[in-house]
Design an enzyme around this catalytic site. Structure first.
Site, short mmCIF file in Angstrom:
data_model
loop_
_atom_site.label_atom_id
_atom_site.label_comp_id
_atom_site.label_asym_id
_atom_site.label_seq_id
_atom_site.Cartn_x
_atom_site.Cartn_y
_atom_site.Cartn_z
N ARG A 22 0.83 -1.21 0.00
CA ARG A 22 0.00 0.00 0.00
C ARG A 22 0.86 1.26 0.00
O ARG A 22 0.62 2.19 -0.79
CB ARG A 22 -0.90 -0.02 1.23
N ARG A 26 0.94 3.96 -3.09
CA ARG A 26 0.42 5.31 -2.91
C ARG A 26 1.52 6.38 -2.97
O ARG A 26 1.35 7.42 -3.61
CB ARG A 26 -0.34 5.40 -1.59
N GLY A 105 16.54 -14.97 0.53
CA GLY A 105 16.47 -15.59 -0.79
C GLY A 105 15.88 -14.63 -1.81
O GLY A 105 16.34 -14.56 -2.96
N ILE A 127 8.53 -13.24 9.31
CA ILE A 127 8.27 -13.26 10.75
C ILE A 127 9.48 -13.72 11.54
O ILE A 127 9.52 -13.57 12.77
CB ILE A 127 7.06 -14.16 11.10
N ASP A 128 10.49 -14.29 10.88
CA ASP A 128 11.60 -14.92 11.58
C ASP A 128 12.59 -13.92 12.18
O ASP A 128 13.38 -14.29 13.06
CB ASP A 128 12.36 -15.86 10.64
N ARG A 155 -0.48 -21.65 29.50
CA ARG A 155 -0.07 -21.61 30.90
C ARG A 155 -1.25 -21.93 31.82
O ARG A 155 -1.09 -22.60 32.84
CB ARG A 155 0.51 -20.25 31.25
N MET A 170 8.23 -20.83 15.28
CA MET A 170 8.99 -20.67 14.04
C MET A 170 10.24 -19.82 14.28
O MET A 170 10.50 -19.36 15.39
CB MET A 170 8.10 -20.04 12.97
N ARG A 245 3.53 -32.03 27.49
CA ARG A 245 2.61 -31.83 26.37
C ARG A 245 3.26 -30.91 25.35
O ARG A 245 3.79 -29.85 25.72
CB ARG A 245 1.29 -31.20 26.83
#
Length: 320
Positions: A22, A26, A105, A127-128, A155, A170, A245
């Site tokens: 965007r 613009r 990349g 996001i990494d 939690r 990730m 878990r």
């Protein structure tokens, strides 16, 4: 003076990519440029899936996650003959420069196109947070909020059932999501590629938390690709007093409306990209360093060492 530019998103999607598209559209139009959207990354460039963008066509996308331009991986783009096909598609439409939003990349593809006469500017969309030349990548803060929200919920149930929740996040080869969320969530243990994974040490620490510190629950946050968290959870159950878990957050971390920080960062970086292209500059990538929007040559950015995680690692250890 350039007249037409393209914009594409490449690699994994991240919240804030649309805000960048965007801003580029613009600001570019307001500077007198014609802006074209290249759909599905470099694949769409090669196939000619390219359409004009207007201020109206990027309206209402600021708050949307993902990428309206789509994304696709094209390993074949390393082949010069494939890149020549892409350049012909751009030249056919009079596109003289391109803004590439993606990871390292994607930057390599942008650099190769620049060498072949199409000026490209890279924006860090992942996001990494694994683009070493920038303090923050577009999408990292939103993903962090997603992780923190999920761990906060885990939690509650862990505390109710005397559990150890092992949460895989990730990050590819970068441990920022794990470390930042570990501090923000008050996790007992954080495992990243930087810290290393010593299973016996972690089991010993969990037994200490259970038997000596009398903790009702424990949270272990671990970066992806380090170990099988489901198998590790079974070993936690067998070797500690906690019921292990495992939760793999997976691609949920990529989705959702971008947080205000990512919207602002994407808009500022989009502005910088247009300014660079208007100056005839290519082969650079935009970054934020010490709260300043700056640019680096892509060649330099790709070989820059990782910023030190030591201060945050020390903070996590002192909080424990």
């Amino acid at each position: 003076m350039i007249k037409r530019i393209g914009v594409l998103t490449s690699g994994g999607d991240s919240p804030g990519m649309n805000a960048a598209v965007r801003a580029i559209t613009r600001i570019g139009i307001n500077a007198g440029l014609e802006v074209f959207g290249i759909y599905n990354g470099y694949k769409g460039m090669v196939e000619g899936y390219i359409e004009p963008l207007t201020t109206e066509s990027v309206s209402e996308i600021l708050t949307r996650g993902g990428t309206v331009l789509g994304s696709a991986r094209l390993p074949e783009f390393k082949d010069i003959e494939v890149r020549k096909k892409a350049i012909k598609q751009l030249q056919r439409r009079g596109i003289e420069a391109v803004v590439v939003i993606g990871g390292d990349g994607s930057y390599r593809g942008a650099l190769e196109l620049t060498h072949m006469g199409i000026n490209c500017i890279g924006l860090p969309g992942t996001i990494d947070n694994d683009i070493t030349c920038t303090d923050y990548t577009i999408g990292f803060m939103t993903a962090l909020e997603t992780v923190v929200d999920a761990v906060d919920k885990l939690r509650d149930t862990s505390n109710s059932h005397h559990r150890c929740s092992i949460v895989e996040v990730m990050g590819n080869r970068c441990g920022d999501l794990a470390l930042w969320s570990g501090i923000a969530c008050g996790a007992e243990i954080v495992v990243t590629s930087e810290s290393g994974f010593d299973e016996q040490d972690i089991l010993d620490r969990l037994r200490d938390l259970d038997q000596i510190k009398k903790k009702k629950h424990a949270i272990v946050i671990i970066s992806e690709k380090i170990t099988d968290v489901h198998q590790f959870a079974k070993r936690v159950t067998l070797n500690t007093g906690f019921s292990g878990r495992a939760t793999v957050l997976g691609h949920i971390q990529r989705g959702g409306s971008p947080c205000p920080f990512d919207r602002m960062l994407a808009s500022q970086m989009g502005e910088k990209a247009i300014d660079l292209l208007m100056q005839g500059i290519g082969g650079q990538c935009v970054a934020i360093r010490d709260n300043q929007i700056v640019a680096y040559p892509i060649e330099r950015a790709l070989v820059m060492p990782s910023s030190s995680k030591k201060p945050l690692t020390n903070l996590f250890e002192r909080l424990g």
